[in-house]
Design a protein around this motif. Structure first.
Motif, short mmCIF file in Angstrom:
data_model
loop_
_atom_site.label_atom_id
_atom_site.label_comp_id
_atom_site.label_asym_id
_atom_site.label_seq_id
_atom_site.Cartn_x
_atom_site.Cartn_y
_atom_site.Cartn_z
N SER A 217 -11.20 88.27 5.56
CA SER A 217 -11.10 86.97 4.90
C SER A 217 -11.22 85.85 5.93
O SER A 217 -10.45 85.79 6.90
CB SER A 217 -9.74 86.85 4.19
N ARG A 254 -4.78 83.06 -2.08
CA ARG A 254 -5.42 83.95 -3.04
C ARG A 254 -5.88 85.24 -2.37
O ARG A 254 -5.75 86.33 -2.93
CB ARG A 254 -6.62 83.22 -3.67
N ASP A 255 -6.42 85.15 -1.13
CA ASP A 255 -6.93 86.34 -0.45
C ASP A 255 -5.81 87.33 -0.11
O ASP A 255 -6.03 88.54 -0.11
CB ASP A 255 -7.71 85.96 0.80
N GLU A 258 -5.01 89.07 -3.33
CA GLU A 258 -6.08 90.02 -3.62
C GLU A 258 -6.02 91.23 -2.67
O GLU A 258 -6.16 92.38 -3.10
CB GLU A 258 -7.44 89.32 -3.48
N THR A 270 -11.99 91.87 -2.62
CA THR A 270 -13.08 90.90 -2.74
C THR A 270 -12.57 89.56 -2.27
O THR A 270 -11.73 88.93 -2.92
CB THR A 270 -13.56 90.79 -4.20
N TRP A 271 -13.04 89.13 -1.12
CA TRP A 271 -12.52 87.88 -0.54
C TRP A 271 -13.18 86.65 -1.14
O TRP A 271 -14.38 86.65 -1.43
CB TRP A 271 -12.76 87.87 0.98
N ARG A 272 -12.41 85.61 -1.31
CA ARG A 272 -12.93 84.31 -1.72
C ARG A 272 -12.74 83.27 -0.60
O ARG A 272 -13.05 82.11 -0.77
CB ARG A 272 -12.22 83.83 -2.99
N GLU A 274 -10.00 81.94 0.50
CA GLU A 274 -9.09 80.87 0.09
C GLU A 274 -7.70 81.45 -0.15
O GLU A 274 -7.54 82.65 -0.25
CB GLU A 274 -9.59 80.18 -1.17
#
Length: 274
Positions: A217, A254-255, A258, A270-272, A274
């Motif tokens: 991330s 969020r990461d 997740e 699944t990284w965003r 953020e």
């Protein structure tokens, strides 16, 4: 006018090459005839490239490499010596260069992406400082490292800052006081580089390491890199207080949610970022 006289001079090759390999930016020092010395222009281009990369979301890691037999011989002493004829014997220019170089080195540390040095040859003085300023370093078996300013009456004071933050004090002082080069294996032993690889494979190994980190991330890397360097300057109690705050902030990301969920559910996150 003869055709020879009319012929335009050949353009000079760029002193810094830039290439994107997947999500990794490769910056290559390209002054092999000058042993990749850190001229005013080289310092400026490196700093500008780092600033541009900081804003580039698709670049997730950086490799700094060099062409020719030397990684970098440090400051361009011919460029510096030329200013001895200034009215102040070069004092203002020397201060300008040292300040600019220090700012560029700090830009590596402050870049919110990991930076890996790929060292194929000798790295001396500010060249050694450049390696020490990177987050990670891969060295060829043929690489050597030195802070030899003492041999020309110029203590490597600015390289000392990065060197002393990478290796134990006694080893740093030995390098600074003797100016003697250390081998790649010795550099690994004292913590100046992470890995030593066969000559000619260092760039590929550095890109591979950068790509490995780039899979993580980007938000977590940014948070963690900043925290690493900040806590290193704090007392133990302050470092733990600060790290606890960072850890709490990270847990709310969020990461992290997740990543922890993916770990529990045994799946790939699944990284965003953020």
């Amino acid at each position: 006018m003869s055709s020879q006289a009319a012929r335009a001079p050949s353009p000079q090759p760029p002193i810094l090459l830039r290439e994107i390999v997947g999500s990794v930016a490769v910056l290559t020092l390209n002054r092999p005839a000058a042993r990749n010395s850190l001229s005013e222009a080289m310092i400026g281009q490196l700093h500008a490239s780092l600033n541009a990369i900081a804003e580039h979301k698709h670049i997730r890691a950086v490799v700094i490499a060099a062409n020719g037999p030397a990684f970098s011989a440090g400051h361009d002493l011919k460029e510096l010596t030329a200013r001895r004829t200034d009215p102040d014997r070069g004092r203002a220019y020397f201060a300008q260069i040292m300040t600019a170089c220090s700012a560029m080195m700090q830009a590596i540390v402050r870049l919110p992406k990991p930076v890996v040095a790929a060292v194929q040859g000798i790295a001396t003085a500010a060249g050694c400082q450049l390696v020490a300023s990177c987050d990670l370093a891969i060295a060829s078996e043929a690489a050597k490292f030195a802070t030899p300013g003492i041999d020309i009456g110029l203590f490597c004071s600015t390289p000392m800052v990065a060197l002393s933050r990478n290796v134990p004090r006694k080893q740093a002082m030995e390098m600074l006081l003797t100016g003697e080069p250390v081998t790649a294996d010795r550099a690994r032993e004292i913590g100046l580089v992470n890995r030593v690889v066969p000559a000619g494979t260092e760039l590929g190994a550095a890109i591979e390491l950068a790509q490995q980190v780039a899979l993580k991330s980007a938000y977590t890397i940014k948070l963690g890199k900043e925290a690493f360097y900040r806590q290193a300057e704090m007392s133990l109690a302050d470092a733990y207080r600060y790290a606890a705050e960072v850890m709490t902030e990270n847990m709310m990301a969020r990461d992290a949610e997740e990543g922890i969920g993916a770990f529990i559910e045994k799946r790939t996150p699944t990284w965003r970022d953020e």
